[in-house]
Design an enzyme around this catalytic site. Structure first.
Site, PDB file in Angstrom:
ATOM      1  CG  ASP A  37     -65.511  39.191 -10.278  1.00  0.00           C
ATOM      2  OD1 ASP A  37     -66.036  40.326 -10.307  1.00  0.00           O
ATOM      3  OD2 ASP A  37     -65.334  38.493 -11.286  1.00  0.00           O
ATOM      4  CG  HIS A  65     -64.806  40.930 -13.764  1.00  0.00           C
ATOM      5  ND1 HIS A  65     -65.612  39.829 -13.594  1.00  0.00           N
ATOM      6  CD2 HIS A  65     -64.998  41.329 -15.042  1.00  0.00           C
ATOM      7  CE1 HIS A  65     -66.266  39.589 -14.718  1.00  0.00           C
ATOM      8  NE2 HIS A  65     -65.910  40.478 -15.619  1.00  0.00           N
ATOM      9  CB  SER A  71     -65.930  38.773 -18.731  1.00  0.00           C
ATOM     10  OG  SER A  71     -66.872  39.646 -18.187  1.00  0.00           O
TER      11      SER A  71
END
Ligand SMILES: *[C@@H]1O[C@H](CO)[C@@H](O)[C@H](O)[C@H]1NC(C)=O
Ligand SMILES: *[C@@H]1O[C@H](CO)[C@@H](O)[C@H](O)[C@H]1NC(C)=O
Ligand SMILES: *[C@@H]1O[C@H](CO)[C@@H](O)[C@H](O)[C@H]1NC(C)=O
Ligand SMILES: *[C@@H]1O[C@H](CO)[C@@H](O)[C@H](O)[C@H]1NC(C)=O
Length: 425
Positions: free
Chosen positions: A356, A388, A180
């Site tokens: 996601d 995610h 991320s």
């Protein structure tokens, strides 16, 4: 109303009165409703421990290092060292958390998996997080300390961390694994310091790097950010330098306490799904209290706003937009320039989840298509069913992601050995 209240009490009471050092983890969601008596529940010492204690318990060796960035921040790096390793790997963490995310899966933690596979493991931390509150001249209570987004993290923090790890490991080329925010900053680093990265990085693995997310992505966060972004100058907590999660603040501690002791863990997950994508039964129930515990690092809104600007531009991975006047001064252009992904000279492996909705599949396709062709020779990994957060706490994280990364690294090591062999003969 009364019914709602008694229901809430029913959910909280068994846990609030649980003696300390009693059960704090369960292997089933149902278990949390009956944490005193359920045979699914047990005490996990990691949840009460600090990062070094956890590494000590599961591996037995660790080191702590400190590195200074060119703009004056001190960063803490944790290392799980190994003699004559197969390779050197640097993990860079996501937003709102810190290096602990890599060791928050008990003895099956991601960092331990790579260590057991033979790697010298380094866990990075970004400026301002739980472990990094020092600067040569600024105090973390000053607004100027928090004047950064993922740009500075990529350009300064990754540069300092990568060069330090390289120097500490006899000049080894490093495998960078960013998740991320760690992936976003990895792409900033590899594109803005392309020559250095080519010298120092063996492979850059970016998991859900959140670089090109556009309007079609349905995660709830963009709506909240949209409101907040437009309230700048009107309310003080919408300021870019407003710091979210003031460390050890009573309200953060209270929220953490309530979430930890709330029996309906699935309820928490369903709220998270609105932000991160749906993933039926994939989040490992044992890990949820640890997950809550390691998500409390401070950060300025500026990072969120930089992400919001990507949304607002419908998926353009660009520098921070300071407004025309200041952009002109800083970038020589009224518009913030896009990151020069075409300059990237390191192999990149993009990994992302099919479910996601914070960093959607189409955004990752876009990133992939913009990378130079010879940097994506190993293809891309789309993980079916993953949202995610499954990359840290999904039950299938090892088999669907990390073991595949290990296999890829083995393949690359083998190719390198063959090249060396061919050069010698
Ligand atoms: C660096 O060199 C030392 C001494 O030669 C060796 O013990 C160590 O394993 C090396 N480290 C790495 C990461 O290659
Ligand atoms: C982790 O601990 C569990 C429970 O004690 C055990 O079943 C499992 O094999 C361990 N995993 C590793 C990688 O040591
Ligand atoms: C934050 O950084 C920007 C860009 O470097 C600069 O123009 C601005 O004055 C800084 N703001 C504060 C409060 O330090
Ligand atoms: C791709 O090709 C360019 C130009 O020849 C080179 O500079 C770059 O290092 C190559 N990238 C990789 C990952 O090999």
């Amino acid at each position: 109303m009364k019914r709602v209240f008694s229901l809430a009490v029913l959910f909280m009471v068994p846990l609030i009165f649980a003696p300390q050092n009693q059960c704090n983890a369960c292997s089933s969601y149902l278990g949390y409703f009956n944490i005193f008596f359920s045979s699914d529940c047990y005490h996990n010492p990691d949840i009460d421990d600090d990062i070094l204690g956890i590494i000590q318990r599961h591996v037995g060796v660790h080191e702590t290092h400190e590195v200074r960035t060119d703009d004056g921040y001190f960063l803490t790096l944790f290392r799980i060292p190994r003699q004559n390793p197969k390779g050197v790997i640097l993990f860079q963490h996501p937003l709102v958390t810190d290096a602990r995310i890599w060791i928050s899966q008990y003895n099956e933690s991601i960092a331990f998996l790579f260590w057991r596979a033979g790697y010298d493991v380094w866990l990075g931390n970004i400026r301002g997080n739980y472990f990094c509150k020092k600067h040569v001249s600024l105090d973390s209570t000053e607004a100027a300390f928090w004047n950064f987004s993922f740009h500075e993290i990529g350009y300064y923090d990754n540069h300092a961390s990568v060069e330090y790890v390289k120097q500490q490991t006899n000049g080894s080329k490093i495998v960078y694994v960013g998740y991320s925010l760690g992936g976003t900053s990895g792409m900033v680093y590899a594109s803005t310091r392309d020559r250095e990265a080519a010298d120092s990085i063996k492979m850059m693995v970016v998991m859900t790097p959140t670089t090109h997310t556009g309007w079609s992505c349905t995660g709830l966060l963009k709506y909240l950010l949209c409101i907040s972004y437009n309230l700048q100058g009107i309310v003080s907590f919408a300021d870019p330098l407003f710091v979210l999660n003031r460390q050890d603040a009573w309200y953060i501690k209270s929220v953490q306490f309530l979430l930890t002791h709330f029996s309906c863990k699935k309820c928490i997950l369903y709220v998270l799904y609105l932000f991160c994508g749906f993933s039926e039964d994939a989040f490992e129930p044992d890990l949820i209290n640890m997950f809550i515990r390691v998500h409390a690092s401070e950060l300025p809104f500026k990072i969120f706003y930089h992400y919001y600007q990507i949304y607002a531009a419908d998926g353009i991975f660009q520098r921070y937009d300071y407004g025309e006047e200041r952009n002109l001064l800083l970038y020589g252009d009224k518009e913030p320039p896009p990151y020069p992904l075409e300059n990237i000279k390191v192999p990149v492996y993009v990994v992302h989840g099919a479910n996601d909705n914070l960093d959607c599949p189409n955004a990752n396709e876009k990133l992939y298509s913009k990378l130079p062709k010879n940097s994506t020779l190993h293809g891309k990994l789309t993980v079916e069913g993953f949202n995610h957060i499954d990359f840290s706490c999904g039950r299938y994280r090892n088999e669907k992601v990390y073991l595949k990364i290990l296999q890829l690294l083995d393949k690359i090591n083998l190719e390198d050995q063959n090249i060396l062999y061919l050069q010698k003969t």
